[in-house]
Enzyme design. Sequence first.
Site, PDB file in Angstrom:
ATOM      1  N   TRP A  66       0.539  -6.067  26.083  1.00 12.88           N
ATOM      2  CA  TRP A  66       1.074  -6.538  24.813  1.00 12.88           C
ATOM      3  C   TRP A  66       2.488  -7.082  24.958  1.00 12.88           C
ATOM      4  O   TRP A  66       3.315  -6.521  25.678  1.00 12.88           O
ATOM      5  CB  TRP A  66       1.110  -5.393  23.800  1.00 12.88           C
ATOM      6  CG  TRP A  66      -0.207  -5.183  23.129  1.00 12.88           C
ATOM      7  CD1 TRP A  66      -1.284  -6.011  23.168  1.00 12.88           C
ATOM      8  CD2 TRP A  66      -0.566  -4.065  22.316  1.00 12.88           C
ATOM      9  NE1 TRP A  66      -2.304  -5.485  22.418  1.00 12.88           N
ATOM     10  CE2 TRP A  66      -1.901  -4.297  21.886  1.00 12.88           C
ATOM     11  CE3 TRP A  66       0.081  -2.910  21.891  1.00 12.88           C
ATOM     12  CZ2 TRP A  66      -2.580  -3.399  21.065  1.00 12.88           C
ATOM     13  CZ3 TRP A  66      -0.595  -2.027  21.071  1.00 12.88           C
ATOM     14  CH2 TRP A  66      -1.908  -2.265  20.671  1.00 12.88           C
ATOM     15  N   GLU A  75       0.815  -1.216   0.000  1.00  8.74           N
ATOM     16  CA  GLU A  75       0.000   0.000   0.000  1.00  8.74           C
ATOM     17  C   GLU A  75       0.846   1.261   0.000  1.00  8.74           C
ATOM     18  O   GLU A  75       0.345   2.362  -0.202  1.00  8.74           O
ATOM     19  CB  GLU A  75      -0.905   0.028   1.254  1.00  8.74           C
ATOM     20  CG  GLU A  75      -2.070  -0.936   1.224  1.00  8.74           C
ATOM     21  CD  GLU A  75      -1.708  -2.323   1.761  1.00  8.74           C
ATOM     22  OE1 GLU A  75      -0.507  -2.681   1.758  1.00  8.74           O
ATOM     23  OE2 GLU A  75      -2.627  -3.045   2.184  1.00  8.74           O
TER      24      GLU A  75
HETATM   25  P1  ADP Z   1       1.564  -8.844   2.202  1.00  8.64           P
HETATM   26  O1  ADP Z   1       0.716  -8.246   3.290  1.00  8.64           O
HETATM   27  O2  ADP Z   1       0.842  -9.188   0.973  1.00  8.64           O
HETATM   28  O3  ADP Z   1       2.554  -9.844   2.684  1.00  8.64           O
HETATM   29  P2  ADP Z   1       3.315  -6.571   2.132  1.00  8.64           P
HETATM   30  O4  ADP Z   1       4.612  -6.825   1.514  1.00  8.64           O
HETATM   31  O5  ADP Z   1       2.604  -5.348   1.767  1.00  8.64           O
HETATM   32  O6  ADP Z   1       2.465  -7.720   1.665  1.00  8.64           O
HETATM   33  O7  ADP Z   1       3.479  -6.687   3.681  1.00  8.64           O
HETATM   34  C1  ADP Z   1       3.637  -5.559   4.483  1.00  8.64           C
HETATM   35  C2  ADP Z   1       3.823  -5.975   5.907  1.00  8.64           C
HETATM   36  O8  ADP Z   1       5.063  -6.648   6.093  1.00  8.64           O
HETATM   37  C3  ADP Z   1       3.890  -4.817   6.875  1.00  8.64           C
HETATM   38  O9  ADP Z   1       2.613  -4.346   7.208  1.00  8.64           O
HETATM   39  C4  ADP Z   1       4.616  -5.454   8.061  1.00  8.64           C
HETATM   40  O10 ADP Z   1       3.728  -6.190   8.877  1.00  8.64           O
HETATM   41  C5  ADP Z   1       5.557  -6.420   7.401  1.00  8.64           C
HETATM   42  N1  ADP Z   1       6.906  -5.836   7.336  1.00  8.64           N
HETATM   43  C6  ADP Z   1       7.489  -5.241   6.293  1.00  8.64           C
HETATM   44  N2  ADP Z   1       8.743  -4.863   6.595  1.00  8.64           N
HETATM   45  C7  ADP Z   1       8.961  -5.203   7.883  1.00  8.64           C
HETATM   46  C8  ADP Z   1      10.056  -5.077   8.797  1.00  8.64           C
HETATM   47  N3  ADP Z   1      11.212  -4.551   8.448  1.00  8.64           N
HETATM   48  N4  ADP Z   1       9.887  -5.532  10.046  1.00  8.64           N
HETATM   49  C9  ADP Z   1       8.726  -6.095  10.426  1.00  8.64           C
HETATM   50  N5  ADP Z   1       7.667  -6.264   9.624  1.00  8.64           N
HETATM   51  C10 ADP Z   1       7.775  -5.829   8.367  1.00  8.64           C
END
Ligand code: ADP
Length: 546
Positions: free
Chosen positions: A446, A331
């Site tokens: 949490w 997004e």
């Molecule tokens: P999908 O939801 O289809 O797997 P995305 O690639 O858009 O696709 O995923 C985004 C999500 O990935 C974020 O909302 C987060 O939860 C996680 N994410 C991305 N980068 C990181 C990071 N460096 N550390 C922790 N979580 C991450």
Amino acid sequence: MQGQMMKTPLLITEIMRFAGRQYGDTEVVSVTGENPLHRCVYKDVIRRAHQVANVLHTLGLEKGDRVATLAWNDFRHLELYYGVSCAGYVLHTVNPRLFFEQLLYIFNHAEDRVLFFDPVFLPLVEKLSDQLPKVEAYVILSSEDKMPQTPLPSIKCYETLLHEASEDYEWPALAEDTASALCYTSGTTGHPKGVLYDHRSTVLHAYGSCHRNAMGLGRRDTVLPVVPMFHANAWGTPYSAFISGAKMVLPGPKMGDGKTLQALIEGEGVTVALGVPTVWLALLSYLEETGTTVSSLERTVVGGAACPLSVMKEFQDKHGVYTHHGWGMTEMSPLGSLNTLSKPMESFKDSELDVIRAKQGQAPFGVEMKIVDDDGQELPWDGEAFGDLKVRGWWVCDSYFRSEGSDDAFDADGWFSTGDVATIDPEGNLGITDRTKDVIKSGGEWISSIELENLAVSHPDVLEAAVIGVSHQKWGERPLLVIVPNEGDIPDKMTILGLFKGKVADFWIPDDLVFVDEIPHTATGKVSKIELREQFVDYRLDLPQK
Ligand code: ADP
């Protein structure tokens, strides 16, 4: 009073024109199914993008029509990135790792009219095709002599189509908010959701990600995106490389293959590589086993999932490679934050730096973020308070494709709820603690599964770790640690659980741990906590209750 400056629209077409003029002889090296090392230069990609546009015109496409791809990272996919979007069509990159039902849903929801795909996906496309009434033409990304046999009707060969198409094409003068590309998030609940990028958001994202506080690409770089062009635009590298004049190395189907990655890095002089943590685990273990090096590599950008500190340290200590931890989402085009150090931080003690580097870093100019409590009240940037993370900015989507505004992730005041839970420290560094739906709540408090997982993987015998909440009579939920041990080494339970003592609050320490052969992953390579929770739904904690 209006300013008196030129209103040149922000178009991907301008990126292409600029790159052709300025960096036309810069190389693009690709691994493909046909050729282990295909070489061309930006000028070739651009010339062939003109032919792609002519092919689409001949196929009878109208502006705004969706053109799907099922393809790995290589020069042909890059040609489609430019040829499709700059001609006013929408490039719909599809993730072949999604479930069959999700793929059907996505193609039909997007109403793609043409599908370009790598030969390796032919069996999948043959299975799907009966149920894709809107797809009128299937184009195999292959040369004529390598075309596979198939009963698929309306099948075409990419190289033949290009060969027959003119290299002259007048790019249309598009409005900068014209849709350029479409990518669906994997949607762990409900149907996948489409993110519809436009030219303006794409140019701004490319510009922003080249900033020195972000990915900082420049003309002296050789960039290796080990993040797929079929998901979240390979983190924007097809565009940011063209803006910065960086040589591109595209690994094709060999994404997770340590041997290929090492050879590409060493052979092509890669300076920056981008990938999710599992990719780097594969590369690091290959380097360890073979004693080979990645001598040209200066830095890696790691995101998509939390990067364990142990990965960063191994890169730095054994190979002199600096790791930037980043965070983003489909997004958000996808860049949301990136960890770079300030000058004073360079003199920090290692233990202080470790804390900072494990975080996901600062938002670049162009992205705003805030954390809020359950009532929507903004929480302080003190590095302690956890809250739902919201973002807004130039390259953040404001609604999902064809969702008719039915999604509550978008606030009336223009913020997008990321679905992540995070802290933000006084310097604006983001610390992702969990996805909202993965959060563990013990006695109303949490617990960050990501922090626990990072500590667990710091043990040399632990290959992968995940922490989930399992139900508990007294506390509602308690954390359970699930571990995939390194081959042949079953580590001692108590030693692993002992890792947490003194590093996190006592009530965070998992009550138990279990060893498994494999942890389930989503189509985008993340641990599927939903599946894991289902797997352990009947799990009863057998250690003394807290
Ligand atoms: P999908 O939801 O289809 O797997 P995305 O690639 O858009 O696709 O995923 C985004 C999500 O990935 C974020 O909302 C987060 O939860 C996680 N994410 C991305 N980068 C990181 C990071 N460096 N550390 C922790 N979580 C991450």
